[in-house]
Design an enzyme around this catalytic site. Structure first.
Site, PDB file in Angstrom:
ATOM      1  N   GLN A   1       0.835  -1.209   0.000  1.00  0.00           N
ATOM      2  CA  GLN A   1       0.000   0.000   0.000  1.00  0.00           C
ATOM      3  C   GLN A   1       0.867   1.255   0.000  1.00  0.00           C
ATOM      4  OE1 GLN A   1      -3.670  -0.426   2.702  1.00  0.00           O
ATOM      5  NE2 GLN A   1      -2.057  -1.444   3.859  1.00  0.00           N
TER       6      GLN A   1
ATOM      7  N   ASP B   1      -7.684   0.634  -4.596  1.00  0.00           N
ATOM      8  CA  ASP B   1      -8.841   0.684  -3.695  1.00  0.00           C
ATOM      9  C   ASP B   1      -9.472   2.069  -3.790  1.00  0.00           C
ATOM     10  OD1 ASP B   1     -10.718   0.391  -1.708  1.00  0.00           O
ATOM     11  OD2 ASP B   1      -9.324  -0.449  -0.240  1.00  0.00           O
TER      12      ASP B   1
ATOM     13  N   GLU C   1     -10.912  -2.235  -6.271  1.00  0.00           N
ATOM     14  CA  GLU C   1     -11.577  -2.581  -5.022  1.00  0.00           C
ATOM     15  C   GLU C   1     -12.589  -1.502  -4.648  1.00  0.00           C
ATOM     16  OE1 GLU C   1     -10.300  -3.901  -0.459  1.00  0.00           O
ATOM     17  OE2 GLU C   1      -8.806  -3.798  -2.063  1.00  0.00           O
TER      18      GLU C   1
ATOM     19  N   ASP D   1     -14.839  -5.497  -0.512  1.00  0.00           N
ATOM     20  CA  ASP D   1     -14.247  -5.233   0.800  1.00  0.00           C
ATOM     21  C   ASP D   1     -15.358  -4.846   1.773  1.00  0.00           C
ATOM     22  OD1 ASP D   1     -12.838  -4.465   3.024  1.00  0.00           O
ATOM     23  OD2 ASP D   1     -11.647  -2.927   2.059  1.00  0.00           O
TER      24      ASP D   1
ATOM     25  N   LYS E   1     -10.838  -9.746   5.158  1.00  0.00           N
ATOM     26  CA  LYS E   1     -10.217  -8.694   5.977  1.00  0.00           C
ATOM     27  C   LYS E   1     -10.059  -9.217   7.403  1.00  0.00           C
ATOM     28  CE  LYS E   1      -9.995  -3.757   5.778  1.00  0.00           C
ATOM     29  NZ  LYS E   1     -10.270  -2.747   4.760  1.00  0.00           N
TER      30      LYS E   1
ATOM     31  N   THR F   1      -5.315  -4.779   7.368  1.00  0.00           N
ATOM     32  CA  THR F   1      -5.241  -3.330   7.442  1.00  0.00           C
ATOM     33  C   THR F   1      -3.840  -2.875   7.820  1.00  0.00           C
ATOM     34  OG1 THR F   1      -6.124  -1.402   8.652  1.00  0.00           O
ATOM     35  CG2 THR F   1      -6.054  -3.472   9.833  1.00  0.00           C
ATOM     36  N   CYS F   2      -3.531  -1.652   7.413  1.00  0.00           N
ATOM     37  CA  CYS F   2      -2.275  -1.028   7.832  1.00  0.00           C
ATOM     38  C   CYS F   2      -2.233  -0.831   9.347  1.00  0.00           C
ATOM     39  CB  CYS F   2      -2.114   0.318   7.134  1.00  0.00           C
ATOM     40  SG  CYS F   2      -3.519   1.428   7.370  1.00  0.00           S
TER      41      CYS F   2
END
Length: 427
Positions: free
Chosen positions: A172, A238, A273, A307, A331, A360-361
């Site tokens: 990302q 995304d 996404e 998502d 996720k 997730t980050c």
């Protein structure tokens, strides 16, 4: 081997949690912060430091199994669980998890994880983040007890019949979507760049012009700076529903725009996404099904990635059974226990869709490493390089964990020290 104690402590995540509703409503940047008031319940500011709870299972031989309770960056959005509360998580672990686990023998992962994931507090499931972190620790404990990697435990207990090999890494950029792409190209990342296209005016642009220009730049940047002509990453962007916002949810206009993006991306494969947000799971299934049908009928080479509104095993099954996406983003923090992530990835794969082991980050190094093992054992189509938005850190954590795990599995196979165990546990 038994669990003799359960410790938990607040820790930091690799990023922040953001109020997606406020950002979509055109909150403006103030340096790294955002100006304006939050809109999602539970936020005191639009951007807040990420928080997690680290769970430590003390084993009777002195080893310590680790797992981290974490939430996604955009908590409370797209049908997800409310904002994560550290105090609530600590209380649930101490009141409901510890009494259940202390004294239990570690004979495997699956059975104890399913039991833990089904625990209730006042008739309600424990917080998804709590179940996520505790089951990570249970998988680590099973691996320590068996003297194996976590991937090998999953491979055996779920009979995945998947070779333990690194799967494609997806990185990302965050908001630094040019410099970070250069990092990705230098390191030959398999899937890039995410792009964080979460605002119409500043990132998608009028008529989608900014994103179209960005995809064109992306293509040219790869072609002109790659070290090897064989390097051909998959492009995965995304868009957080912004395409639907800009084109008034009109599927015909959206399909034509996606065709324009595919032209700019060629010769690289393109995945988009969350191009549109229908506001509910059923609405999202219906919209995705129709948009996917339109793309196929027109020969538009864009894969749709789901998502938001696809947060639980039941949600994933609904999208898969309807054929409502090409790629399912599993996720990880949203599904609670990692036993659900494993089941979901295998379900998606069995039904012929691409299973993306994401997350997730806003996770931690521990949860990222566990995700790497699960992605390998389940034969995921790609895995997120996490946590953080700096590119290098996530690639290092997840990529190195997969490389080490694959090397150990090869060594064991070559020496004949293969995994042995019964179907209900690991010996």
């Amino acid at each position: 081997m038994k669990i003799i104690d359960v410790l938990c402590v607040p820790v930091r995540t690799g990023f922040y949690r953001d109020d997606q509703a406020a950002i979509r409503a055109d909150a403006t940047h103030d340096g790294f912060l955002y100006e304006g008031r939050p809109l999602t319940p539970g936020f005191s500011a639009i951007r807040e430091p990420g928080t997690a709870v680290s769970v430590m299972l003390i084993l009777s031989d002195g080893q310590v199994a680790l797992g981290d309770c974490a939430e996604v960056q955009y908590a409370g959005a797209g049908g997800r669980a409310p904002v994560f509360g550290v105090d609530e998580a600590l209380a649930q672990i101490r009141q409901h998890i510890a009494p259940t686990l202390i004294g239990r023998p570690v004979t495997g992962f699956r059975e104890l994880a399913e039991e833990t994931d089904s625990l209730r507090a006042d008739g309600q499931p424990l917080a998804a983040a709590v179940r996520y972190g505790v089951t990570q620790a249970l998988l680590h404990a099973a691996a320590l007890a068996a003297g194996l990697t976590m991937a090998e435990v999953v491979q055996h207990e779920y009979d995945t019949d998947v070779p333990l090999l690194p799967v494609p890494l997806y990185a990302q950029t965050g908001d630094d979507r040019y410099t970070n792409v250069d990092k990705m190209i230098l390191k030959e990342v398999d899937v890039l760049p995410h792009g964080l296209i979460n605002q119409v005016d500043t990132k998608l642009g009028a008529g989608g012009g900014l994103l179209k220009n960005y995809v064109r730049w992306l293509r040219e940047r790869i072609l002109t700076t790659r070290a090897r002509p064989e390097y051909a990453p998959r492009l995965h962007l995304d868009t957080y529903g912004t395409i639907g916002i800009e084109f008034d949810q009109d599927l015909d206009r959206i399909a034509r725009y996606l065709d324009e993006l595919a032209v700019q991306a060629s010769p690289f494969k393109l995945r988009i996404e969350h191009p549109i947000d229908a506001g509910s799971r059923d609405g999202q299934v219906n919209v995705y099904t129709e948009l996917r049908r339109m793309l196929a009928a027109r020969g538009i080479p864009v894969d749709l990635v789901v998502d938001e509104w696809c947060n639980t095993r039941e949600d994933i099954e609904a999208f898969v059974s309807a054929g409502a996406a090409d790629v399912i983003h599993v996720k990880t923090p949203d599904l609670g226990g990692i036993n659900n992530t494993i089941e979901a990835l295998l379900y998606v794969r069995r039904h012929g869709l691409a299973a993306y082991c994401g997350g997730t980050c806003n996770e931690t190094d521990i949860s990222a490493r566990v995700s790497a093992h699960i992605a390998m054992a389940c034969g995921a189509d790609q895995v997120l390089a996490k946590p953080g938005m700096g590119v290098d850190e996530g690639l290092m954590i997840v990529g190195n964990e997969m490389a080490r795990t694959a090397a150990l599995a090869r060594s064991r196979a070559a020496s004949g020290r293969a995994l042995s165990g019964a179907g209900d546990g690991v010996r």
